[in-house]
Design an enzyme around this catalytic site. Structure first.
Site, PDB file in Angstrom:
ATOM      1  CG  ASP A  32     -59.069  41.983  40.547  1.00 57.16           C
ATOM      2  OD1 ASP A  32     -59.777  41.826  39.554  1.00 57.16           O
ATOM      3  OD2 ASP A  32     -57.973  41.412  40.714  1.00 57.16           O
TER       4      ASP A  32
ATOM      5  CB  SER B 120     -56.513  41.167  37.925  1.00 58.54           C
ATOM      6  OG  SER B 120     -56.072  40.505  39.091  1.00 58.54           O
TER       7      SER B 120
ATOM      8  CG  ASP C 226     -90.665  59.284  75.117  1.00 56.17           C
ATOM      9  OD1 ASP C 226     -91.226  58.419  75.810  1.00 56.17           O
ATOM     10  OD2 ASP C 226     -89.716  59.977  75.509  1.00 56.17           O
TER      11      ASP C 226
ATOM     12  CG  ASP D 212     -89.723  62.605  68.984  1.00 58.60           C
ATOM     13  OD1 ASP D 212     -89.576  63.687  69.591  1.00 58.60           O
ATOM     14  OD2 ASP D 212     -90.329  61.623  69.466  1.00 58.60           O
TER      15      ASP D 212
END
Length: 790
Positions: free
Chosen positions: A618, A337, A25, A81
C-alpha cells in the site's frame, strides 16, 4: 530503442598484494583471499588462491572479463580471512567503476579503508578493445536488455542388449547464470531449455543421477548455433546415455517495453477521449467554438486510500461530478488502496460513466453494510485454502497477500470467485467513453530497509503495469508471468483482479519501522528522507565505495535493524525487470533522476532488476496519494482534482506530495496555506504556480464536514429535524469511518455518500473556474510547444 553497439572490451584485473590488515584470529595470522564479482560480465564469482598464515599476502593473479562499455560495470572486490571451522571473516570490500578506465592503458589502484589507515589492497587494471561482433542492445537510457541465447538439452538412452531396465534415466544439468540455473533431465521426455546472455562464456555441466560426479562440461560457444549436436556421456553404467544439444538466439524484441513515453494504446485512447472532453467542456463552459485537439486540457481525478471510507466517498464524489456534467471532462482517474476498490467495481461496466450511478452506488452500499462474519466460516476458509493451492500450481509464488486478496474479495462481493481481470477494463476505454484508470502501489525491499528508505512507485493500467522510475512496462495480461532480461520465460494465466486489489491495499507487507511511521507524525521521518536526498544528489554513482568489516557493535545493530525491517507477511510477485542491466549513464537520465529516492539508486546491483520477486504494498506507508502517474511529463496533466480521504490532517498528505516533488525537481504547485485554512479547512482549496507552465493546477477536496452540517443541498438550509443527518463524525479517533471498520450502518453509509456528493456539488463554480484555468494552461503549453518547434 535497439542499437547494435560496438563496445566490447577485455578487462584484465590483476590482484597484486595486500598489507596492513590485522588478523581476525588472535592465535594465528590471516589466511587471505580476494573475491571478484562483475555481474555484467559473468554470473560467476571468481577468487584468488588462499595465502595462508601471512599478514602481507601476495597473489599476483590475473582475471579477465569481457565487458560492454555501454553498461554500468561495477567490479566488487572483497577480501576474506578463510576459516575452516566457521564462516569466512570479511576483511575489506570495495566497489570500483570500470567506466573510469581508458582503453589501451594500465591503471594501478591502491585501495585503503581510510586516508590515515595502513591497510591497503593493490590492484592493477588494464582495458583493451576486443574485436568482436557488435552486441544488439535494447535500451531506454536507464535499463538495458542484452541478447539471449537458449540451449535445448535432451537425454536419450543408447540401445543395449544388456539393458533390461524399464526405469527412466536422469541427470542433473547446471548452467550458472542462466535463468533456470539447474534442471533435472529425464530420458525420453521433451528437451529442457536454458536461457543465458549470449555474450557470457556460459558452460553446461552435467552430473549423473544420485551422485555429485561431474561427467560432462560443454562451453556454449563451442556449439554451432541452430544445429543439433549429440554428445555421449562418459559412464560405465548401463544403459549408455546420449545428450542432444541445440543452441539458438532468442527473439531480439523483448516483451518488456523499455521507454518513458506513453504506450500506443494509451495514446490512441487519449485521442478518442479528447473528443469527449472537448464536447463536455464546450457545454459546461459555454464556449462558442469547438476546441482543437491540441487545446483540450488533460484533467485528472486523484483519489487517496482509506479503506471502506475511501471507496464509499469516491462513489459519492463521482456521482457529484456526474450530476454537474463534469465527469466527461476528466481523462484519468488514479487510485490507491481503498479507492481502487471503487474503481475496479465501476470499470466492470464498459459504459459506467455514461449511466446513472444510482445503481452502482446501491450495490456498493449493500456490500458496505452487509455482515462480514461469513467470510471466516470454516467452509469459506477451506475454499480459500484450495484457491491458494490452485494458484501456486499455476506458478504464482505463495504469500500472505494472496490470502488477504481472497478475504478482501469476500468483503466486497457476493459472487465469489469474482472472475474479472485488469486487462478486461480495456473494453471501457475502447471508444474513449470513460476516463482511463490508473492504480498505484509501492515496490520495496523484503528486508533490511523500511518503505520510507526504499520505495518505488508502480502504476497499473488496463494496458500496462510498470515503473516510471525505470521506464519499464509489461502488458497488463502478462503481469505476474516470469521474465528474464526482458524476455517472457513462462506465461502464467492473468490473475483475477481481486489479487491486484490485494496488492494495492496490502497493509500486511509492512514492517515494524513502517508501522512506526504510519502511526506517528511523519515530519521527523520526512526530514531525514529530505536530508538523504541532498546527500544522494551529491553522491552520484560512486567511483569507489569502501566497506569496513562488521564490528561487534555493528552486528548487534544489524540484528535489531533486521527485527525492525523484516516483512514476515510480504507479498511476492515474479519480477518482470529481473536480469536487466543498467546503462552506463542511467543515474544522469532525467526520468530516473525524477523518481530516485534511496541511496541504493547509486548501486545498480542492489536495485529492483537484481531481485527475482517484487515486494508490493500500500502506498500509504510512504505518502497516501495516487498522484505520481499524473506527474510524468508525457501525460501533460493540466488540472488535478485531489480527493483526499484522510481523517488525520486535511493537508498533511498533499504537503508531503509537495515536498516530495520539490526534492525531486518534479513540477508541482507550492502548497501554501493560511492559518485559517489549517484551523478550519474548507471543502475546496486551489493550488497553482503561475510561474511554471509544467506544474498542474490542483483543486484539493479534503474530507471535511463544513457547510453540509447546515445544508442538505447546495443553498438549501436544513430544517431542525434534518440537522442530525448533517452530523458526520470524521474525528481521528472513535469515528465509524476509521480504516479498520469494514462494516458501516446504513445510516453512516448514507451520511458519507451524501457528504462526499455535497462537497463536490457545493463547489461547482470553483470547479468551472479551475477548468477555465486548465484550458488557459493547455493553450499556454501549446503555444510554448509551437515556439519551440519554430
Amino acid at each position: 530503442m535497439a542499437l547494435s553497439m560496438p563496445g566490447s572490451s577485455l578487462l584484465s584485473v590483476r590482484i597484486l598484494k595486500a598489507h596492513g590488515f590485522p588478523s581476525k584470529d588472535i592465535l594465528t595470522q590471516s589466511d587471505s583471499y580476494v573475491s571478484l564479482w562483475l555481474p555484467t560480465a559473468s554470473s560467476q564469482e571468481f577468487r584468488t588462491r588462499t595465502v595462508r598464515n601471512c599478514s602481507n599476502p601476495v597473489w599476483n593473479q590475473t582475471f579477465r572479463f569481457r565487458i560492454h562499455s555501454h553498461l554500468k560495470n561495477l567490479l566488487e572486490l572483497k577480501m576474506f580471512d578463510q576459516d575452516f571451522m566457521t564462516k569466512d571473516d570479511p576483511v575489506f570490500s570495495v566497489l570500483f567503476d570500470v567506466g573510469t578506465l581508458k582503453a589501451g592503458e594500465s591503471h594501478r589502484e591502491s585501495f585503503t579503508l581510510n586516508p590515515q589507515g595502513q591497510e591497503q589492497l593493490d590492484v592493477e587494471f588494464c582495458l583493451q578493445s576486443f574485436p568482436a561482433c557488435p552486441e544488439q542492445l535494447i535500451t531506454n537510457g536507464v535499463l538495458v536488455a542484452r541478447e539471449l541465447s537458449s540451449l535445448d538439452v535432451k537425454l536419450e538412452k543408447i540401445e543395449s542388449t544388456l539393458d533390461n531396465t524399464e526405469s527412466d534415466s536422469r541427470v542433473q544439468a547446471l548452467m550458472p547464470g542462466s535463468y533456470e540455473g539447474s534442471q533435472t533431465i529425464i530420458s525420453g521426455t521433451s528437451p529442457v531449455r536454458f536461457h543465458s546472455p549470449t555474450c557470457w562464456d556460459s558452460e553446461l555441466s552435467v552430473k549423473l543421477q544420485d551422485t555429485s560426479q561431474e561427467v560432462l562440461k560443454v562451453p556454449l560457444k563451442s556449439l554451432p548455433s541452430g544445429h543439433a549436436v549429440k554428445v555421449s556421456l562418459p559412464t560405465t553404467k548401463e544403459p549408455a546415455l546420449m545428450m542432444q544439444l541445440k543452441t539458438e538466439k532468442c527473439p531480439e524484441e523483448p516483451a518488456v517495453r523499455l521507454g518513458f513515453g506513453l504506450c500506443q494504446e494509451e495514446q490512441a485512447f487519449l485521442k478518442k477521449r479528447k473528443q469527449v472532453v472537448a464536447k463536455a467542456l464546450k457545454q459546461v463552459l459555454q464556449l462558442e467554438n469547438e476546441l482543437p485537439e491540441d487545446e483540450v486540457p488533460v484533467v485528472a481525478i486523484m483519489a487517496t486510500g482509506g479503506g471502506i471510507r475511501a471507496m464509499t466517498s469516491l462513489y459519492g464524489q463521482l456521482s457529484g461530478l456526474k450530476e454537474l456534467g463534469l465527469l466527461d471532462c476528466v481523462s484519468y482517474i488514479t487510485g490507491a488502496s481503498g479507492s481502487t476498490w471503487a474503481m475496479a467495481n465501476l470499470y466492470e461496466d464498459p459504459d459506467w460513466s455514461q449511466k446513472d450511478l444510482a445503481g452502482p452506488m446501491a450495490a456498493m452500499r449493500a456490500q458496505v453494510t452487509k455482515s462480514k462474519l461469513s467470510i471466516l466460516a470454516p467452509s469459506r476458509l477451506q475454499w480459500y485454502r484450495q484457491e491458494l493451492k490452485e494458484r501456486a500450481k499455476l506458478g504464482h509464488p505463495a504469500c500472505f497477500t494472496n490470502l488477504w486478496a481472497l478475504l478482501n474479495e469476500a468483503l466486497l462481493h457476493d459472487e465469489v470467485p469474482h472472475d474479472y481481470k485488469l486487462s478486461g477494463q480495456q473494453e471501457a476505454l475502447e471508444h474513449g467513453q470513460n476516463p482511463m484508470p490508473i492504480y498505484c502501489a509501492l515496490n520495496t525491499k523484503e528486508k533490511n530497509l523500511s518503505t520510507f528508505e526504499f520505495g518505488e512507485w508502480v502504476e497499473f493500467s488496463p494496458y500496462e503495469v510498470g515503473f516510471p522510475k525505470y521506464g519499464a512496462f509489461v502488458p497488463a495480461e502478462l503481469f505476474g508471468s516470469q521474465f528474464f532480461m526482458g524476455r517472457l520465460m513462462k506465461r502464467l494465466p492473468e490473475s483475477r483482479i481481486c489479487f491486484l486489489e490485494g496488492i494495492w491495499s496490502n497493509l500486511y507487507a509492512a514492517n515494524l519501522q513502517d508501522s512506526l511511521y504510519w502511526s506517528s507524525e511523519p515530519d521527523q521521518f520526512w526530514d531525514r528522507w529530505a536530508q538523504d536526498q541532498v546527500t544522494l544528489e551529491k553522491e552520484n554513482t560512486p567511483l569507489l565505495k569502501m566497506e569496513e568489516p562488521p564490528s561487534v557493535t555493528s552486528r548487534i545493530a544489524k540484528f535489531f535493524m533486521d527485527l525492525l525491517t523484516r516483512r514476515p507477511m510480504a507479498g511476492a510477485i515474479h519480477n518482470f525487470l529481473h536480469g536487466l542491466h543498467f546503462h552506463r549513464d542511467y543515474f544522469k537520465h532525467p526520468h530516473f533522476s525524477a523518481w530516485k529516492g534511496t541511496k541504493l539508486d547509486g548501486h545498480p546491483y542492489q536495485l529492483t532488476p537484481a531481485e527475482p520477486y517484487l515486494c508490493l504494498l500500500d502506498v500509504g506507508y510512504f505518502i497516501n496519494t495516487s498522484c505520481p502517474p499524473l506527474l510524468t511529463p508525457t501525460r501533460e496533466v493540466d488540472l488535478i482534482l485531489s480527493l483526499d480521504y484522510n481523517l488525520h490532517g486535511a493537508f498533511q498528505q498533499m504537503e508531503l506530495v509537495g515536498r516530495y516533488c520539490q526534492q525531486q525537481g518534479i513540477p508541482f504547485p507550492p502548497i501554501a496555506l493560511s492559518p485559517e485554512d489549517r484551523k478550519q479547512p474548507q471543502e475546496c482549496h486551489v493550488f497553482s504556480d503561475p510561474e511554471s507552465a509544467a506544474a498542474p493546477i490542483v483543486l484539493h477536496f479534503p474530507l471535511v464536514n463544513d457547510s453540509f452540517q447546515q445544508h442538505s443541498a447546495p443553498g438549501v438550509q436544513r430544517k431542525p429535524e434534518e440537522l442530525a443527518a448533517g452530523e458526520v463524525n470524521l474525528s481521528t479517533s472513535g469515528s465509524p469511518y476509521h480504516y479498520s471498520k469494514v462494516t458501516y450502518s446504513e445510516e453512516n453509509a448514507d451520511k458519507l455518500l451524501s457528504l462526499a456528493r455535497y462537497n463536490i456539488c457545493n463547489n461547482q463554480q470553483r470547479l468551472l473556474q479551475a477548468l477555465r484555468e486548465a484550458l488557459a494552461h493547455r493553450r499556454q503549453r501549446h503555444q510554448r510547444h509551437r515556439q519551440g518547434q519554430e
